[in-house]
Design a protein around this motif. Structure first.
Motif, PDB file in Angstrom:
ATOM      1  N   LEU A 143       0.650  -1.326  -0.051  1.00 12.26           N
ATOM      2  CA  LEU A 143      -0.059   0.123   0.142  1.00 12.26           C
ATOM      3  C   LEU A 143       0.863   1.180  -0.147  1.00 12.26           C
ATOM      4  O   LEU A 143       0.561   2.266  -0.619  1.00 12.26           O
ATOM      5  CB  LEU A 143      -0.855   0.055   1.204  1.00 12.26           C
ATOM      6  CG  LEU A 143      -2.035  -1.077   1.321  1.00 12.26           C
ATOM      7  CD1 LEU A 143      -3.177  -0.876   2.486  1.00 12.26           C
ATOM      8  CD2 LEU A 143      -2.551  -1.474  -0.093  1.00 12.26           C
ATOM      9  N   VAL A 144       2.013   1.222   0.562  1.00  9.65           N
ATOM     10  CA  VAL A 144       2.855   2.392   0.724  1.00  9.65           C
ATOM     11  C   VAL A 144       3.322   2.496  -0.802  1.00  9.65           C
ATOM     12  O   VAL A 144       3.512   3.833  -1.189  1.00  9.65           O
ATOM     13  CB  VAL A 144       3.980   2.015   1.453  1.00  9.65           C
ATOM     14  CG1 VAL A 144       5.186   3.027   1.322  1.00  9.65           C
ATOM     15  CG2 VAL A 144       3.666   2.141   2.743  1.00  9.65           C
ATOM     16  N   TRP A 149       2.613   5.963  -5.875  1.00 10.39           N
ATOM     17  CA  TRP A 149       2.260   6.248  -7.143  1.00 10.39           C
ATOM     18  C   TRP A 149       1.260   6.881  -7.633  1.00 10.39           C
ATOM     19  O   TRP A 149       0.723   6.995  -8.564  1.00 10.39           O
ATOM     20  CB  TRP A 149       2.157   4.779  -7.957  1.00 10.39           C
ATOM     21  CG  TRP A 149       3.767   4.122  -8.112  1.00 10.39           C
ATOM     22  CD1 TRP A 149       4.404   3.533  -7.404  1.00 10.39           C
ATOM     23  CD2 TRP A 149       4.418   4.363  -9.458  1.00 10.39           C
ATOM     24  NE1 TRP A 149       5.721   3.267  -7.960  1.00 10.39           N
ATOM     25  CE2 TRP A 149       5.642   3.850  -9.279  1.00 10.39           C
ATOM     26  CE3 TRP A 149       3.860   4.955 -10.740  1.00 10.39           C
ATOM     27  CZ2 TRP A 149       6.516   3.523 -10.268  1.00 10.39           C
ATOM     28  CZ3 TRP A 149       4.750   4.773 -11.617  1.00 10.39           C
ATOM     29  CH2 TRP A 149       6.060   4.217 -11.637  1.00 10.39           C
ATOM     30  N   GLU A 150       0.372   7.458  -6.448  1.00 11.39           N
ATOM     31  CA  GLU A 150      -0.524   8.347  -6.725  1.00 11.39           C
ATOM     32  C   GLU A 150      -0.453   9.404  -7.694  1.00 11.39           C
ATOM     33  O   GLU A 150       0.802  10.330  -7.371  1.00 11.39           O
ATOM     34  CB  GLU A 150      -1.239   8.805  -5.335  1.00 11.39           C
ATOM     35  CG  GLU A 150      -1.850   7.802  -4.590  1.00 11.39           C
ATOM     36  CD  GLU A 150      -3.343   7.357  -4.725  1.00 11.39           C
ATOM     37  OE1 GLU A 150      -3.685   8.350  -6.027  1.00 11.39           O
ATOM     38  OE2 GLU A 150      -3.891   6.817  -4.385  1.00 11.39           O
ATOM     39  N   GLY A 151      -1.117   9.827  -8.790  1.00 14.46           N
ATOM     40  CA  GLY A 151      -0.916  10.853  -9.677  1.00 14.46           C
ATOM     41  C   GLY A 151       0.296  10.600 -10.630  1.00 14.46           C
ATOM     42  O   GLY A 151       0.551  11.622 -11.332  1.00 14.46           O
ATOM     43  N   TRP A 159      -2.865  -0.518 -11.063  1.00 12.66           N
ATOM     44  CA  TRP A 159      -3.829  -0.142 -10.218  1.00 12.66           C
ATOM     45  C   TRP A 159      -4.493  -1.317  -9.711  1.00 12.66           C
ATOM     46  O   TRP A 159      -5.034  -1.714  -8.690  1.00 12.66           O
ATOM     47  CB  TRP A 159      -4.591   0.723 -10.733  1.00 12.66           C
ATOM     48  CG  TRP A 159      -3.839   1.964 -10.642  1.00 12.66           C
ATOM     49  CD1 TRP A 159      -3.588   2.755 -11.863  1.00 12.66           C
ATOM     50  CD2 TRP A 159      -3.489   2.813  -9.539  1.00 12.66           C
ATOM     51  NE1 TRP A 159      -2.693   3.929 -11.655  1.00 12.66           N
ATOM     52  CE2 TRP A 159      -2.420   3.953  -9.954  1.00 12.66           C
ATOM     53  CE3 TRP A 159      -3.300   2.688  -8.191  1.00 12.66           C
ATOM     54  CZ2 TRP A 159      -1.935   4.977  -9.409  1.00 12.66           C
ATOM     55  CZ3 TRP A 159      -2.806   3.622  -7.319  1.00 12.66           C
ATOM     56  CH2 TRP A 159      -1.852   4.757  -8.085  1.00 12.66           C
ATOM     57  N   SER A 160      -4.684  -2.407 -10.728  1.00 16.15           N
ATOM     58  CA  SER A 160      -5.107  -3.661 -10.221  1.00 16.15           C
ATOM     59  C   SER A 160      -4.750  -4.712  -9.344  1.00 16.15           C
ATOM     60  O   SER A 160      -5.213  -5.050  -8.203  1.00 16.15           O
ATOM     61  CB  SER A 160      -5.634  -4.452 -11.666  1.00 16.15           C
ATOM     62  OG  SER A 160      -4.276  -4.981 -12.061  1.00 16.15           O
ATOM     63  N   ALA A 161      -3.193  -4.530  -9.228  1.00 16.50           N
ATOM     64  CA  ALA A 161      -2.440  -4.915  -8.360  1.00 16.50           C
ATOM     65  C   ALA A 161      -2.568  -4.545  -6.859  1.00 16.50           C
ATOM     66  O   ALA A 161      -2.809  -5.108  -6.267  1.00 16.50           O
ATOM     67  CB  ALA A 161      -1.027  -4.955  -8.883  1.00 16.50           C
ATOM     68  N   LEU A 162      -2.583  -3.109  -7.019  1.00 19.06           N
ATOM     69  CA  LEU A 162      -2.720  -2.301  -5.843  1.00 19.06           C
ATOM     70  C   LEU A 162      -4.132  -2.480  -5.045  1.00 19.06           C
ATOM     71  O   LEU A 162      -4.341  -2.706  -3.998  1.00 19.06           O
ATOM     72  CB  LEU A 162      -2.359  -0.904  -5.943  1.00 19.06           C
ATOM     73  CG  LEU A 162      -1.034  -0.712  -6.218  1.00 19.06           C
ATOM     74  CD1 LEU A 162      -0.622   0.780  -6.949  1.00 19.06           C
ATOM     75  CD2 LEU A 162      -0.309  -0.484  -4.856  1.00 19.06           C
ATOM     76  N   ALA A 163      -5.174  -2.456  -6.086  1.00 18.83           N
ATOM     77  CA  ALA A 163      -6.673  -2.830  -5.516  1.00 18.83           C
ATOM     78  C   ALA A 163      -6.747  -4.199  -4.905  1.00 18.83           C
ATOM     79  O   ALA A 163      -7.423  -4.152  -3.830  1.00 18.83           O
ATOM     80  CB  ALA A 163      -7.659  -2.742  -6.611  1.00 18.83           C
TER      81      ALA A 163
END
Length: 375
Positions: A143-144, A149-151, A159-163
């Motif tokens: 999550l860190v 990587w936001e923005g 984003w799928s891996a992060l979700a």
């Protein structure tokens, strides 16, 4: 002429030249490159080996040899090749990424993170890093990475891996935000579906799981989610088969086997249910709900002493064990009554206790299905 056709034509010309000048190292190198570009990794490999028989190949050809090994699914060979190249170019991000990719296919996730220590400045490397952190259970670190990587990227794979990592960490706010950026991917659709299930929106969840499976028919999370939807729709046998499919794909995700066990139990197939609960215990005998499921089966089959012992184990492992609590209550209820144990079990399994009228068995199966999963 498109690029592939052009590369094929060039490769054919170079082969003709080589037939007249077989030891020409420049021609061999050019032919290997052309073979690779023409989609012929095996022929490129053979040409590089031909070069090596005459003289050591330059680093560019060794790198190409590694790419050919990746293309041919020879991941151990690829990892060895890229490791050797990194000895001279330790900071090369391309080499590090290729090494990490090879190691990921070998399930060497600690090795992936080692390789990517200096190579996470592109989204593909970051996605690989997140998935390896997830496999290793280091969800907070994943999550860190997402926050960092936001923005910075709109790569849906990242984003799928992060979700998925956020969902398994039970961070629903991050999961929803990141899944919304990955809705073109199977994994993203499955994450959105799981979020809908958590909110009791089964119809919408089903739509997302169907989209996920349309994009990738072997997606275990898609089948896991569909199992939960089918179970809530009073189709336990179909649900059990979906859970089985997910469990077989994941292999060692205990929650999938637990969900399958409860679904088969609801469907009335005690033998299939027992087999799944016992498989969980064989993998990890500290998983309380497997003992709780077996306790319920023992109770149903008229073995109260065995049921009591199993329930005590389940509650000792987790004092909130639903299976253990259920069996303990059923044992008290049955005391002094002539009602058949199997009838008591079926009534208890179908009694609504959860959101939207979910039965205890549905809650147990869905909870198991929503548990942490390595990707």
């Amino acid at each position: 002429m498109d690029d592939a056709a052009g590369a094929s034509a060039r490769y054919e010309r170079l082969k003709d030249y080589l037939s007249a000048d077989s030891d020409n190292l420049r021609l061999i190198a050019e032919a290997a490159d052309a073979a690779w570009l023409a989609g012929e990794p095996a022929e490129a490999t053979a040409l590089i080996e031909r070069h090596a028989a005459v003289a050591p190949p330059p680093p560019s050809l060794i790198n190409l040899l590694g790419l050919c090994a990746l293309a041919d699914d020879r991941f151990a060979d690829a990892a060895s090749i890229f490791s050797s190249l990194l000895a001279d170019r330790p900071a090369d991000p391309g080499l590090r990424f290729n090494l990490a990719w090879a190691r990921s296919r070998l399930n060497d996730h600690a090795g992936v993170l080692e390789a990517l220590a200096q190579a996470t400045e592109n989204s593909q490397a970051a996605a690989l890093q997140v998935r390896s952190l997830h496999h290793l259970g280091r969800l907070e670190e994943a999550l860190v990475v997402g926050d960092a990587w936001e923005g910075r990227s709109d790569d849906p794979d990242l984003w799928s891996a992060l979700a998925t990592a956020a969902l398994d960490h039970e961070d629903l706010e991050r999961a929803a935000r990141w899944a919304g950026r990955a809705d073109t991917t199977a994994e993203g659709q499955a994450a959105i579906g799981m979020l809908a299930m958590a909110e009791g929106r089964s119809a919408q969840a089903r739509e997302h799981f169907e989209q996920a499976l349309a994009l990738r028919s072997d997606l275990a999370r898609g089948h896991l989610g569909m199992g939960a939807v089918l179970l809530s729709g009073d189709m336990p046998t179909d649900a059990a088969r979906r859970f089985d499919q997910a469990a077989e794909t994941f292999g060692d995700h205990l929650g999938s086997w637990i969900a399958a066990g409860w679904a088969w139990l609801i469907a009335g197939d005690a033998e299939m249910a027992r087999e799944r609960f016992e498989r969980v215990i064989a993998l990890d005998d500290t998983f309380s709900e497997a003992h709780g499921g077996l306790a319920l089966l023992d109770f149903q089959e008229g073995r109260p002493d065995d049921a009591r012992r199993r329930a005590e184990i389940a509650l000792r492992l987790d004092r909130h064990s639903l299976g253990g609590t259920l069996v303990s209550s059923l044992l008290l209820e049955q005391a002094g009554k002539a009602e058949a144990a199997a009838a008591i079990v079926q009534r208890a399994l179908t009694a609504p206790i959860g959101p939207g009228g979910q039965s205890i068995a549905e809650v147990l199966a869905t909870r198991a299905a929503m548990g942490r999963i390595a990707p």
